[in-house]
Design a protein around this motif. Sequence first.
Motif, PDB file in Angstrom:
ATOM      1  N   VAL A   1       0.855  -1.193   0.000  1.00  0.00           N
ATOM      2  CA  VAL A   1       0.000   0.000   0.000  1.00  0.00           C
ATOM      3  C   VAL A   1       0.886   1.237   0.000  1.00  0.00           C
ATOM      4  O   VAL A   1       1.716   1.414   0.898  1.00  0.00           O
ATOM      5  CB  VAL A   1      -0.948  -0.014   1.211  1.00  0.00           C
ATOM      6  CG1 VAL A   1      -1.767   1.270   1.257  1.00  0.00           C
ATOM      7  CG2 VAL A   1      -1.872  -1.226   1.150  1.00  0.00           C
ATOM      8  N   ALA A   2       0.713   2.100  -0.982  1.00  0.00           N
ATOM      9  CA  ALA A   2       1.622   3.234  -1.161  1.00  0.00           C
ATOM     10  C   ALA A   2       1.389   4.334  -0.133  1.00  0.00           C
ATOM     11  O   ALA A   2       2.339   4.952   0.351  1.00  0.00           O
ATOM     12  CB  ALA A   2       1.485   3.791  -2.577  1.00  0.00           C
ATOM     13  N   ASP A   3       0.147   4.601   0.201  1.00  0.00           N
ATOM     14  CA  ASP A   3      -0.168   5.694   1.114  1.00  0.00           C
ATOM     15  C   ASP A   3       0.275   5.336   2.531  1.00  0.00           C
ATOM     16  O   ASP A   3      -0.183   4.345   3.108  1.00  0.00           O
ATOM     17  CB  ASP A   3      -1.674   5.983   1.079  1.00  0.00           C
ATOM     18  CG  ASP A   3      -2.035   7.248   1.831  1.00  0.00           C
ATOM     19  OD1 ASP A   3      -1.942   7.242   3.077  1.00  0.00           O
ATOM     20  OD2 ASP A   3      -2.416   8.245   1.190  1.00  0.00           O
ATOM     21  N   ASP A   4       1.177   6.157   3.107  1.00  0.00           N
ATOM     22  CA  ASP A   4       1.720   5.851   4.428  1.00  0.00           C
ATOM     23  C   ASP A   4       0.632   5.825   5.496  1.00  0.00           C
ATOM     24  O   ASP A   4       0.642   4.964   6.381  1.00  0.00           O
ATOM     25  CB  ASP A   4       2.789   6.875   4.811  1.00  0.00           C
ATOM     26  CG  ASP A   4       4.026   6.784   3.930  1.00  0.00           C
ATOM     27  OD1 ASP A   4       4.218   5.727   3.299  1.00  0.00           O
ATOM     28  OD2 ASP A   4       4.786   7.769   3.852  1.00  0.00           O
TER      29      ASP A   4
ATOM     30  N   ALA B   1      -0.371   2.470   7.566  1.00  0.00           N
ATOM     31  CA  ALA B   1      -0.203   2.418   9.024  1.00  0.00           C
ATOM     32  C   ALA B   1      -1.515   2.045   9.713  1.00  0.00           C
ATOM     33  O   ALA B   1      -1.522   1.269  10.683  1.00  0.00           O
ATOM     34  CB  ALA B   1       0.313   3.753   9.543  1.00  0.00           C
ATOM     35  N   ALA B   2      -2.634   2.588   9.219  1.00  0.00           N
ATOM     36  CA  ALA B   2      -3.933   2.257   9.807  1.00  0.00           C
ATOM     37  C   ALA B   2      -4.279   0.788   9.580  1.00  0.00           C
ATOM     38  O   ALA B   2      -4.784   0.106  10.486  1.00  0.00           O
ATOM     39  CB  ALA B   2      -5.017   3.161   9.223  1.00  0.00           C
ATOM     40  N   LEU B   3      -4.015   0.291   8.378  1.00  0.00           N
ATOM     41  CA  LEU B   3      -4.258  -1.123   8.097  1.00  0.00           C
ATOM     42  C   LEU B   3      -3.418  -2.011   9.011  1.00  0.00           C
ATOM     43  O   LEU B   3      -3.913  -2.996   9.586  1.00  0.00           O
ATOM     44  CB  LEU B   3      -3.928  -1.424   6.635  1.00  0.00           C
ATOM     45  CG  LEU B   3      -4.982  -1.099   5.585  1.00  0.00           C
ATOM     46  CD1 LEU B   3      -4.373  -1.186   4.194  1.00  0.00           C
ATOM     47  CD2 LEU B   3      -6.153  -2.055   5.701  1.00  0.00           C
TER      48      LEU B   3
ATOM     49  N   ARG C   1      -9.571  -8.385   2.560  1.00  0.00           N
ATOM     50  CA  ARG C   1     -10.827  -7.642   2.680  1.00  0.00           C
ATOM     51  C   ARG C   1     -10.579  -6.175   3.037  1.00  0.00           C
ATOM     52  O   ARG C   1     -11.182  -5.271   2.452  1.00  0.00           O
ATOM     53  CB  ARG C   1     -11.714  -8.294   3.746  1.00  0.00           C
ATOM     54  CG  ARG C   1     -12.218  -9.675   3.372  1.00  0.00           C
ATOM     55  CD  ARG C   1     -13.062 -10.263   4.513  1.00  0.00           C
ATOM     56  NE  ARG C   1     -13.495 -11.607   4.190  1.00  0.00           N
ATOM     57  CZ  ARG C   1     -14.566 -11.881   3.457  1.00  0.00           C
ATOM     58  NH1 ARG C   1     -15.296 -10.892   2.982  1.00  0.00           N
ATOM     59  NH2 ARG C   1     -14.904 -13.116   3.196  1.00  0.00           N
ATOM     60  N   GLU C   2      -9.723  -5.951   4.024  1.00  0.00           N
ATOM     61  CA  GLU C   2      -9.491  -4.584   4.475  1.00  0.00           C
ATOM     62  C   GLU C   2      -8.807  -3.749   3.394  1.00  0.00           C
ATOM     63  O   GLU C   2      -9.123  -2.570   3.207  1.00  0.00           O
ATOM     64  CB  GLU C   2      -8.654  -4.591   5.754  1.00  0.00           C
ATOM     65  CG  GLU C   2      -9.365  -5.211   6.945  1.00  0.00           C
ATOM     66  CD  GLU C   2     -10.668  -4.494   7.268  1.00  0.00           C
ATOM     67  OE1 GLU C   2     -10.703  -3.248   7.212  1.00  0.00           O
ATOM     68  OE2 GLU C   2     -11.664  -5.173   7.566  1.00  0.00           O
ATOM     69  N   VAL C   3      -7.859  -4.348   2.680  1.00  0.00           N
ATOM     70  CA  VAL C   3      -7.184  -3.610   1.606  1.00  0.00           C
ATOM     71  C   VAL C   3      -8.166  -3.279   0.502  1.00  0.00           C
ATOM     72  O   VAL C   3      -8.167  -2.160  -0.046  1.00  0.00           O
ATOM     73  CB  VAL C   3      -5.989  -4.421   1.071  1.00  0.00           C
ATOM     74  CG1 VAL C   3      -5.430  -3.780  -0.195  1.00  0.00           C
ATOM     75  CG2 VAL C   3      -4.894  -4.509   2.122  1.00  0.00           C
ATOM     76  N   LEU C   4      -9.045  -4.224   0.153  1.00  0.00           N
ATOM     77  CA  LEU C   4     -10.044  -3.955  -0.876  1.00  0.00           C
ATOM     78  C   LEU C   4     -10.986  -2.832  -0.445  1.00  0.00           C
ATOM     79  O   LEU C   4     -11.386  -1.993  -1.265  1.00  0.00           O
ATOM     80  CB  LEU C   4     -10.844  -5.218  -1.174  1.00  0.00           C
ATOM     81  CG  LEU C   4     -10.252  -6.182  -2.196  1.00  0.00           C
ATOM     82  CD1 LEU C   4     -11.118  -7.418  -2.323  1.00  0.00           C
ATOM     83  CD2 LEU C   4     -10.118  -5.507  -3.557  1.00  0.00           C
ATOM     84  N   LYS C   5     -11.349  -2.798   0.829  1.00  0.00           N
ATOM     85  CA  LYS C   5     -12.238  -1.745   1.304  1.00  0.00           C
ATOM     86  C   LYS C   5     -11.599  -0.368   1.188  1.00  0.00           C
ATOM     87  O   LYS C   5     -12.256   0.618   0.868  1.00  0.00           O
ATOM     88  CB  LYS C   5     -12.615  -1.998   2.768  1.00  0.00           C
ATOM     89  CG  LYS C   5     -13.568  -3.163   2.983  1.00  0.00           C
ATOM     90  CD  LYS C   5     -13.839  -3.344   4.470  1.00  0.00           C
ATOM     91  CE  LYS C   5     -14.738  -4.539   4.732  1.00  0.00           C
ATOM     92  NZ  LYS C   5     -14.959  -4.752   6.185  1.00  0.00           N
ATOM     93  N   ARG C   6     -10.293  -0.298   1.455  1.00  0.00           N
ATOM     94  CA  ARG C   6      -9.639   1.013   1.564  1.00  0.00           C
ATOM     95  C   ARG C   6      -8.929   1.443   0.295  1.00  0.00           C
ATOM     96  O   ARG C   6      -8.631   2.616   0.133  1.00  0.00           O
ATOM     97  CB  ARG C   6      -8.644   1.000   2.733  1.00  0.00           C
ATOM     98  CG  ARG C   6      -9.295   0.538   4.024  1.00  0.00           C
ATOM     99  CD  ARG C   6      -8.400   0.723   5.220  1.00  0.00           C
ATOM    100  NE  ARG C   6      -8.875  -0.076   6.347  1.00  0.00           N
ATOM    101  CZ  ARG C   6      -8.547   0.150   7.598  1.00  0.00           C
ATOM    102  NH1 ARG C   6      -7.752   1.155   7.900  1.00  0.00           N
ATOM    103  NH2 ARG C   6      -9.002  -0.624   8.565  1.00  0.00           N
TER     104      ARG C   6
END
Length: 686
Positions: free
Chosen positions: A138-141, A145-147, A173-178
């Motif tokens: 995930v590129a966005d820091d 960090a939240a994930l 699931r969480e990565v797909l959501k965000r």
Amino acid sequence: MDDVLTGVAPAPPVGWARGPLGLVQACDQEVSRQSALRYRAVAAFALSRPSSVDRPQGTRGAMSAERWAARPELLRSVSEWATQELCVALSLTSTAAEALLVRSLTLVHRLPATLDALEVGTVHGGHVAALLDHVAPVADDTVRAALERDLLAWAARRGTVCTPAQLRDKARREVLKRKARSAADDLARAITRRGLSCRPDSCDGMAVVSALLTTPEAAALMAALGTYADALPDDGRTRGQKMADALLDLVLRPGENGLSPVQVVLNVVAPVGALLGGDQPCEIDGQVVPAEVVRALLAALTGARVTASEATAAEDSATEDAPAPAEDTAVEDTAVEDTAVEDTAAEEPASAEASAAEATAEDTAGPGTAEGVSLVKGEDPLRGLSDAAIAQHIAELEADAAWWAEIERRVATGELYADLDPAHDDEPWPPPGWAPPRDDLDPDDHSDDDPDPPPDNAGPPEPDGWWARADAAVNDAGAALLDAEQAVGRARRLVATAERADTADEIAWADNPAGRVTTAADAVTALTAATDDARLHLAGLLGRTAGGGLADRPRIAVTHALTGALLTLTDLPGLRRATRAGTGLHAPAATDGYRPGAALDRHVRARDRRCRFPGCRRPVPQRGELDHGTPWPAGPTAAANLTGFCTGHHRGKHQAPGWTHTLQPDGTLTVTTPSGLTATTEPPPY
């Protein structure tokens, strides 16, 4: 070990076991701690081997451009020779050494909380691998960090078992959501890697054939081969052997095996929002997939245009400054509105929603596809370029800037001058008596001038002397630095333009129906935000019966709005009947007798979906394996007294000595082991 067992180290989520098993737990924590120390040491070693000692790109003997481009980004600042040094120290192959370097640097710089959790023994290496695969990219820091924080907290819940496979599924699931939109791009790129590979097995004479397929293709292939195997007579072969033989017969001897065509069943779970064009994650046979895959599969199987085409059109119009649809679009008089909306109010106001449509389908379609996300149209250098092309262009510019910076360093240290003319390599640099110009001298002070200027007829200095070469090198370096500054400036402008375009694109997407459906808090809001065509297509899908591409009528899972727990499983006619009768929807009634009726059997399997034993992710078999918590006839054949197991864990519940299984009416299962460990599982939420 004694310190660990007495509570100095954090206890595992299920507590410390008695006897030797407790020592095993302590050893496992120590292994995790040492692994974390190893990762930190490898990262420190990598930092002590900077890439500045390597030959710059473009010079003779440097790493080829192809190898440099293929090198992981985290290794760009590490010397290429660090890998070889690690190979010698640890007796590793180059591939394994490079993987260890990347893993160590990733944990230190991108997943520091995971490394801390590994060091204290909260997670082990399998958990780390799951987070490295799905969270680290995930590129966005901030998002990453939240994930990381949320997944680590989920994995360390008290009284639960979290296997790497479970954490991997949760991370998907969480990565797909965000970051669902970039996940669709990742899927589109991954589809191009579909193919087969073959490698030798550990046993001589055997080989392993692997197939990289889309999730629907893989699920359909396994279901078809399993159906063929089940149809063959019992001749001593295992089911796996029969599946392998069926595959060979179908591929190598088509038409000669007498095998009849079979129907395969795929369990597809999709939230209403995903069927309306949103980006909510879906499931195919328990595997998490992007919404685009399910929409493409259902469209191919049913002929219904359940796609994101309306949302795509709205997005295109939004990027061209066309008026966006109003937020308070009225829900049309469709079957979906007449049932799902009123049913929610009848069942439990603001607490239950029609959140998922479960379609059981015959797989006759090809692989799903995913559309890439285009940038906002505008008059800028990025117009018409894909995200990948922009990233590659920026990387090339940054590489150019790094190369020029290396040129500047070599000029400053004198390395570049020695390479200018091989014929004069023996001349010293700097020459004797030479010193750099001083800025603190008075320009009118001529005390240091040469007292004996050369005669007028001396002529210009020798053109191939060291001073001429040095002067030319300084001029070349100045021009190179100017070009580098201009290249960096262009790169920064492109980055800024890309960021503005991405922001505008996200704003436009969030304002179209697909964006509003994705961010909807419940199914009713999603239906309101969807276009009229999308609602009509959804009603058409839910109204379809068995036949054609579908093996069964699609079902609607009515779930609790807060917990995601399944309340009931119904279909469109059932919603209509409940609405007309005003009775609301409930779980199927208990069945008189040992075996559950069709509706109750379907409800329990949809509620549990996978084996409920702690840590197990095997699917509940299609036939049998529903267990009575309180044995029948003392306990009823009802949803509150039934649990789905895989075959092995179902046998273990009845045969393993010293184990206890306690089932609560809401489906919560508590398992206690002979060594005193206690773990609980709940039906997976929708």
